[in-house]
Design an enzyme around this catalytic site. Structure first.
Site, PDB file in Angstrom:
ATOM      1  N   ASP A  28      10.262  68.664 -27.543  1.00  0.00           N
ATOM      2  CA  ASP A  28      10.820  67.907 -26.252  1.00  0.00           C
ATOM      3  C   ASP A  28      10.761  66.708 -26.559  1.00  0.00           C
ATOM      4  O   ASP A  28      10.415  66.604 -28.388  1.00  0.00           O
ATOM      5  CB  ASP A  28      10.137  67.280 -25.106  1.00  0.00           C
ATOM      6  N   ASN A  79      15.711  72.647 -19.781  1.00  0.00           N
ATOM      7  CA  ASN A  79      15.433  72.568 -19.275  1.00  0.00           C
ATOM      8  C   ASN A  79      15.579  71.151 -19.600  1.00  0.00           C
ATOM      9  O   ASN A  79      15.445  70.551 -18.572  1.00  0.00           O
ATOM     10  CB  ASN A  79      13.813  72.297 -18.846  1.00  0.00           C
ATOM     11  N   TYR A 123      25.959  63.396 -14.646  1.00  0.00           N
ATOM     12  CA  TYR A 123      25.744  64.202 -14.401  1.00  0.00           C
ATOM     13  C   TYR A 123      26.068  65.234 -13.650  1.00  0.00           C
ATOM     14  O   TYR A 123      25.687  66.319 -13.815  1.00  0.00           O
ATOM     15  CB  TYR A 123      24.541  63.363 -13.211  1.00  0.00           C
ATOM     16  N   LYS A 135      25.832  69.369 -15.066  1.00  0.00           N
ATOM     17  CA  LYS A 135      25.376  70.513 -14.158  1.00  0.00           C
ATOM     18  C   LYS A 135      26.473  71.314 -13.496  1.00  0.00           C
ATOM     19  O   LYS A 135      25.960  72.646 -13.499  1.00  0.00           O
ATOM     20  CB  LYS A 135      24.525  69.470 -12.826  1.00  0.00           C
ATOM     21  N   ILE A 154      12.576  66.194  -7.026  1.00  0.00           N
ATOM     22  CA  ILE A 154      11.086  67.150  -7.747  1.00  0.00           C
ATOM     23  C   ILE A 154      10.453  65.777  -7.849  1.00  0.00           C
ATOM     24  O   ILE A 154      10.560  64.871  -8.748  1.00  0.00           O
ATOM     25  CB  ILE A 154      11.250  67.676  -8.466  1.00  0.00           C
ATOM     26  N   THR A 210       7.998  64.051  -9.141  1.00  0.00           N
ATOM     27  CA  THR A 210       7.036  63.670 -10.695  1.00  0.00           C
ATOM     28  C   THR A 210       6.977  62.086 -10.139  1.00  0.00           C
ATOM     29  O   THR A 210       7.340  61.452  -9.949  1.00  0.00           O
ATOM     30  CB  THR A 210       8.725  64.132 -11.152  1.00  0.00           C
TER      31      THR A 210
END
Length: 248
Positions: A38, A88, A154, A158, A187, A189
């Site tokens: 990361d 990811n 984005y 993708k 999601i 988070t």
């Protein structure tokens, strides 16, 4: 067929939090040794420490090819081989209409979300070929299938990740490397919860026919199934995890 990852070695990028951390935890829980990679080095160290002796942390900016190359070399050197990878790492960027988007905003999202996936596969694939194959999952999005106002950068990235996934699968399936893409909807988070008001969050929930946001562990479950031997005939495909978002 098995979803046991004992003896397998994995790289997970963007693994300091959220979906990436859930994937890393699940892989480690099934026996894999995991490189928790990361840009957030402290977050990566924390997750790797939680996973125990089989995990290592690595600080990387996936937008820089030389750093990605070094990351893969480090994993091979420390683990002995590379079997699995989850690409990811990603950012959302500032929301701007296409005709008003700042060029730096465009470049930054493309560099991380698209170039970062390409760089990762560019170096992961040769490493996997050295040992007879492996499995890669690229993290796309529901926006790899549809558009979204204010997110040309984005959405473009993708969509392109899905194309990269299909192309790599065609090129390497006969050599033992499977490549798939996963497309999460929204999601739950800390990043989403912290950025939205209750009204905005309720509106986002309402876009999902299932009536809630997804959980990182739900994305991890599909991702790691695709990595496993249980998915040995699955390659070159895009799998949404979306609570029926795309069915509308």
């Amino acid at each position: 067929m098995s979803q046991d990852f004992s003896g397998k070695n994995a790289i997970v990028t963007g693994a300091a939090s959220g979906i990436g951390a859930a994937i890393a935890r699940d892989l480690a829980g099934r026996g894999a040794r995991v490189l928790v990679a990361d840009y957030n080095s402290q977050g990566a160290e924390a997750v790797a420490g939680e996973l125990g002796a089989g995990a290592l942390a690595y600080a990387v900016n996936v937008a820089k090819a030389e750093e990605v190359e070094a990351m893969v070399a480090f994993a091979v050197r420390e683990f002995g081989r590379l079997d699995l990878a989850v690409n990811n790492a990603g950012i959302s960027g500032d929301q701007q209409s296409t005709g008003e988007m700042a060029l730096e905003n465009w470049r930054r999202v493309i560099d991380v979300n698209l170039n970062g996936v390409f760089y990762s596969m560019r170096y992961q694939i040769p490493a996997m070929l050295e040992n007879g194959g492996g499995s890669i999952v690229n993290m796309a999005s529901i926006l790899g299938s549809v558009g979204w106002r204010g997110a040309a950068h984005y959405v473009a990235a993708k969509h392109a990740v899905c194309g990269l996934t299909k192309t790599a699968a065609l090129e390497y399936s006969a050599q033992g490397i499977r490549v798939n893409a996963v497309g999460p909807a929204f999601i739950e988070t800390p990043l989403i919860e912290g950025a939205l008001s209750k009204k905005q969050l309720d509106g986002l929930v309402g876009m999902h026919p299932i009536g809630r946001l997804g959980q990182p562990e739900e994305v991890a479950a599909l991702t790691n199934f695709l990595l496993s031997d249980a998915a040995s005939f699955l390659t070159g495909a895009y799998y949404p995890v979306d609570g029926a978002f795309l069915a509308q």
